[in-house]
Scaffold this active site. Structure first.
Site, PDB file in Angstrom:
ATOM      1  N   ARG A  18       0.781  -1.222  -0.173  1.00  0.00           N
ATOM      2  CA  ARG A  18      -0.246  -0.078   0.033  1.00  0.00           C
ATOM      3  C   ARG A  18       0.943   1.442  -0.183  1.00  0.00           C
ATOM      4  O   ARG A  18       2.032   1.119   0.414  1.00  0.00           O
ATOM      5  CB  ARG A  18      -0.930  -0.060   1.298  1.00  0.00           C
ATOM      6  CG  ARG A  18      -1.949  -1.095   1.151  1.00  0.00           C
ATOM      7  CD  ARG A  18      -2.929  -1.024  -0.057  1.00  0.00           C
ATOM      8  NE  ARG A  18      -3.703  -2.083  -0.124  1.00  0.00           N
ATOM      9  CZ  ARG A  18      -3.771  -3.017  -1.206  1.00  0.00           C
ATOM     10  NH1 ARG A  18      -2.728  -2.932  -2.055  1.00  0.00           N
ATOM     11  NH2 ARG A  18      -4.532  -3.876  -1.236  1.00  0.00           N
ATOM     12  N   CYS A  19       0.313   2.402  -0.516  1.00  0.00           N
ATOM     13  CA  CYS A  19       0.925   3.541  -0.646  1.00  0.00           C
ATOM     14  C   CYS A  19       1.555   3.798   0.801  1.00  0.00           C
ATOM     15  O   CYS A  19       0.993   3.650   1.748  1.00  0.00           O
ATOM     16  CB  CYS A  19      -0.036   4.714  -0.971  1.00  0.00           C
ATOM     17  SG  CYS A  19       0.689   6.185  -1.286  1.00  0.00           S
ATOM     18  N   PRO A  20       2.895   4.386   0.671  1.00  0.00           N
ATOM     19  CA  PRO A  20       3.782   4.897  -0.470  1.00  0.00           C
ATOM     20  C   PRO A  20       4.512   3.653  -0.988  1.00  0.00           C
ATOM     21  O   PRO A  20       5.472   4.107  -1.863  1.00  0.00           O
ATOM     22  CB  PRO A  20       4.641   6.046   0.095  1.00  0.00           C
ATOM     23  CG  PRO A  20       4.749   5.417   1.548  1.00  0.00           C
ATOM     24  CD  PRO A  20       3.523   4.801   1.959  1.00  0.00           C
ATOM     25  N   ASP A  45      -2.823  -1.925  -5.402  1.00  0.00           N
ATOM     26  CA  ASP A  45      -3.354  -0.570  -4.597  1.00  0.00           C
ATOM     27  C   ASP A  45      -3.896   0.440  -5.764  1.00  0.00           C
ATOM     28  O   ASP A  45      -3.108   0.857  -6.691  1.00  0.00           O
ATOM     29  CB  ASP A  45      -2.176   0.022  -3.854  1.00  0.00           C
ATOM     30  CG  ASP A  45      -2.347   1.209  -3.113  1.00  0.00           C
ATOM     31  OD1 ASP A  45      -3.512   1.492  -2.959  1.00  0.00           O
ATOM     32  OD2 ASP A  45      -1.385   1.786  -2.608  1.00  0.00           O
TER      33      ASP A  45
END
Length: 81
Positions: A18-20, A45
């Site tokens: 997931r981000c980042p 994502d």
């Protein structure tokens, strides 16, 4: 018509991240590549649909192809200068 994603010289599996994290991994992978080489990124994502194109634009890499209609998403980028 040939599949542009099958021509990648390098591949990055960012599934489950997931981000980042996906963009951080892309940046690390691209640093190890020579100018003009290609990287296939596979991710799930939803933020990558925004982050990968923005990363390419900001860092002067080319987004050669993308598939974001369904997961896993695929992005083919070419390292710029």
């Amino acid at each position: 018509m040939s599949d542009p994603f099958s021509e990648a010289q390098h591949q990055l599996d960012a599934l489950g991240l997931r981000c980042p994290e996906p963009v951080m991994m892309v940046r690390k992978s691209v640093r190890k590549m020579a100018q003009g080489e290609t990287l296939l990124i596979i991710a799930d994502d939803p933020a990558t649909t925004r982050d990968i194109p923005s990363f390419c634009e900001f860092m002067d890499h080319k987004l050669l192809a993308s598939q974001t209609d369904s997961t896993p998403y695929q992005y083919l980028i070419q390292k710029g200068l």
